[in-house]
Design a protein around this motif. Sequence first.
Motif, PDB file in Angstrom:
ATOM      1  N   ARG A 109      -4.936  54.024   5.539  1.00 26.77           N
ATOM      2  CA  ARG A 109      -5.247  53.149   6.533  1.00 26.77           C
ATOM      3  C   ARG A 109      -4.725  53.435   7.918  1.00 26.77           C
ATOM      4  O   ARG A 109      -5.243  53.014   8.942  1.00 26.77           O
ATOM      5  CB  ARG A 109      -4.613  51.663   6.080  1.00 26.77           C
ATOM      6  CG  ARG A 109      -5.718  51.179   4.996  1.00 26.77           C
ATOM      7  CD  ARG A 109      -5.612  49.605   4.497  1.00 26.77           C
ATOM      8  NE  ARG A 109      -4.290  49.236   4.293  1.00 26.77           N
ATOM      9  CZ  ARG A 109      -3.788  48.050   3.807  1.00 26.77           C
ATOM     10  NH1 ARG A 109      -4.836  47.213   3.252  1.00 26.77           N
ATOM     11  NH2 ARG A 109      -2.536  47.916   3.745  1.00 26.77           N
ATOM     12  N   ARG A 110      -2.965  53.618   7.938  1.00 28.56           N
ATOM     13  CA  ARG A 110      -2.545  53.914   9.123  1.00 28.56           C
ATOM     14  C   ARG A 110      -3.178  55.028   9.974  1.00 28.56           C
ATOM     15  O   ARG A 110      -3.332  55.138  11.092  1.00 28.56           O
ATOM     16  CB  ARG A 110      -1.031  54.485   8.846  1.00 28.56           C
ATOM     17  CG  ARG A 110      -0.218  54.804  10.027  1.00 28.56           C
ATOM     18  CD  ARG A 110       1.208  54.815   9.877  1.00 28.56           C
ATOM     19  NE  ARG A 110       1.533  55.698   9.151  1.00 28.56           N
ATOM     20  CZ  ARG A 110       1.941  56.964   9.490  1.00 28.56           C
ATOM     21  NH1 ARG A 110       1.543  57.597  10.515  1.00 28.56           N
ATOM     22  NH2 ARG A 110       2.385  57.998   8.485  1.00 28.56           N
ATOM     23  N   VAL A 111      -3.637  56.172   9.357  1.00 29.28           N
ATOM     24  CA  VAL A 111      -4.041  57.243  10.199  1.00 29.28           C
ATOM     25  C   VAL A 111      -5.586  57.191  10.251  1.00 29.28           C
ATOM     26  O   VAL A 111      -6.201  58.361  10.736  1.00 29.28           O
ATOM     27  CB  VAL A 111      -3.621  58.758   9.472  1.00 29.28           C
ATOM     28  CG1 VAL A 111      -2.267  58.606   9.545  1.00 29.28           C
ATOM     29  CG2 VAL A 111      -4.068  58.719   8.187  1.00 29.28           C
ATOM     30  N   GLU A 112      -6.296  56.044   9.805  1.00 32.32           N
ATOM     31  CA  GLU A 112      -7.719  55.806   9.707  1.00 32.32           C
ATOM     32  C   GLU A 112      -8.509  56.943   8.953  1.00 32.32           C
ATOM     33  O   GLU A 112      -9.574  57.402   9.234  1.00 32.32           O
ATOM     34  CB  GLU A 112      -8.183  55.603  11.161  1.00 32.32           C
ATOM     35  CG  GLU A 112      -7.387  54.565  11.816  1.00 32.32           C
ATOM     36  CD  GLU A 112      -8.095  54.214  13.082  1.00 32.32           C
ATOM     37  OE1 GLU A 112      -9.173  54.884  13.479  1.00 32.32           O
ATOM     38  OE2 GLU A 112      -7.456  53.564  13.819  1.00 32.32           O
ATOM     39  N   ALA A 113      -7.910  57.446   7.768  1.00 32.65           N
ATOM     40  CA  ALA A 113      -8.517  58.429   6.867  1.00 32.65           C
ATOM     41  C   ALA A 113      -9.287  57.764   5.822  1.00 32.65           C
ATOM     42  O   ALA A 113      -8.963  56.525   5.528  1.00 32.65           O
ATOM     43  CB  ALA A 113      -7.553  59.352   6.478  1.00 32.65           C
ATOM     44  N   SER A 114     -10.216  58.303   5.417  1.00 31.52           N
ATOM     45  CA  SER A 114     -10.816  57.693   4.214  1.00 31.52           C
ATOM     46  C   SER A 114     -10.177  58.666   3.060  1.00 31.52           C
ATOM     47  O   SER A 114      -9.596  59.539   2.976  1.00 31.52           O
ATOM     48  CB  SER A 114     -12.325  58.196   4.069  1.00 31.52           C
ATOM     49  OG  SER A 114     -12.693  59.456   4.343  1.00 31.52           O
ATOM     50  N   VAL A 115     -10.429  57.968   1.757  1.00 30.18           N
ATOM     51  CA  VAL A 115      -9.836  58.366   0.442  1.00 30.18           C
ATOM     52  C   VAL A 115     -10.958  58.958  -0.396  1.00 30.18           C
ATOM     53  O   VAL A 115     -11.829  58.244  -0.631  1.00 30.18           O
ATOM     54  CB  VAL A 115      -8.922  57.219  -0.033  1.00 30.18           C
ATOM     55  CG1 VAL A 115      -8.473  57.778  -1.530  1.00 30.18           C
ATOM     56  CG2 VAL A 115      -7.772  57.017   0.830  1.00 30.18           C
ATOM     57  N   PHE A 116     -10.703  60.067  -0.901  1.00 32.25           N
ATOM     58  CA  PHE A 116     -11.803  60.808  -1.832  1.00 32.25           C
ATOM     59  C   PHE A 116     -10.961  60.608  -3.247  1.00 32.25           C
ATOM     60  O   PHE A 116      -9.903  61.375  -3.349  1.00 32.25           O
ATOM     61  CB  PHE A 116     -12.059  62.200  -1.513  1.00 32.25           C
ATOM     62  CG  PHE A 116     -12.942  62.618  -2.367  1.00 32.25           C
ATOM     63  CD1 PHE A 116     -13.941  62.071  -3.051  1.00 32.25           C
ATOM     64  CD2 PHE A 116     -13.074  64.161  -2.312  1.00 32.25           C
ATOM     65  CE1 PHE A 116     -14.836  62.867  -3.601  1.00 32.25           C
ATOM     66  CE2 PHE A 116     -14.189  64.805  -2.871  1.00 32.25           C
ATOM     67  CZ  PHE A 116     -15.113  64.185  -3.777  1.00 32.25           C
TER      68      PHE A 116
END
Length: 134
Positions: A109-116
């Motif tokens: 959430r902090r780095v605005e990445a998605s999670v696979f």
Amino acid sequence: MSDNRGDLVMVDTGIWAAFFSKPASPEKREVDALLDDDRVALTGPIIAEVLRGFRRKEQADWVASRLKSAHYIEPAWDDWRDAAALGRELAAKGYDLPLTDLVVGVLARRVEASVFTSDPHFDVIAGLKRHRYS
């Protein structure tokens, strides 16, 4: 950020397990594409879980050398505090998530990445973007 080319994707442990053990799997194809696009992100807890899964040091060392090409996201002090708060919030709703999953969720959430991931624990983390197969 949206889940488009160029956005980071935090690849969770279960996906890495398929990547290394099932060469014809859709997970392997997807992670290969993410690696080619320089979009893979990792953090310490994922690295430790992945490397712990190898019996032989030589295997773990070889895998570690490959994982080093990913973007490394270091948890800051506030991330650990936020993971604890998220854990308390989810526990109050009846969900007991492992610390690793809480940290991965907070960092993503902090780095605005998605999670696979294939782990259903991530389904209960609000505001978390999930990476889907291309």
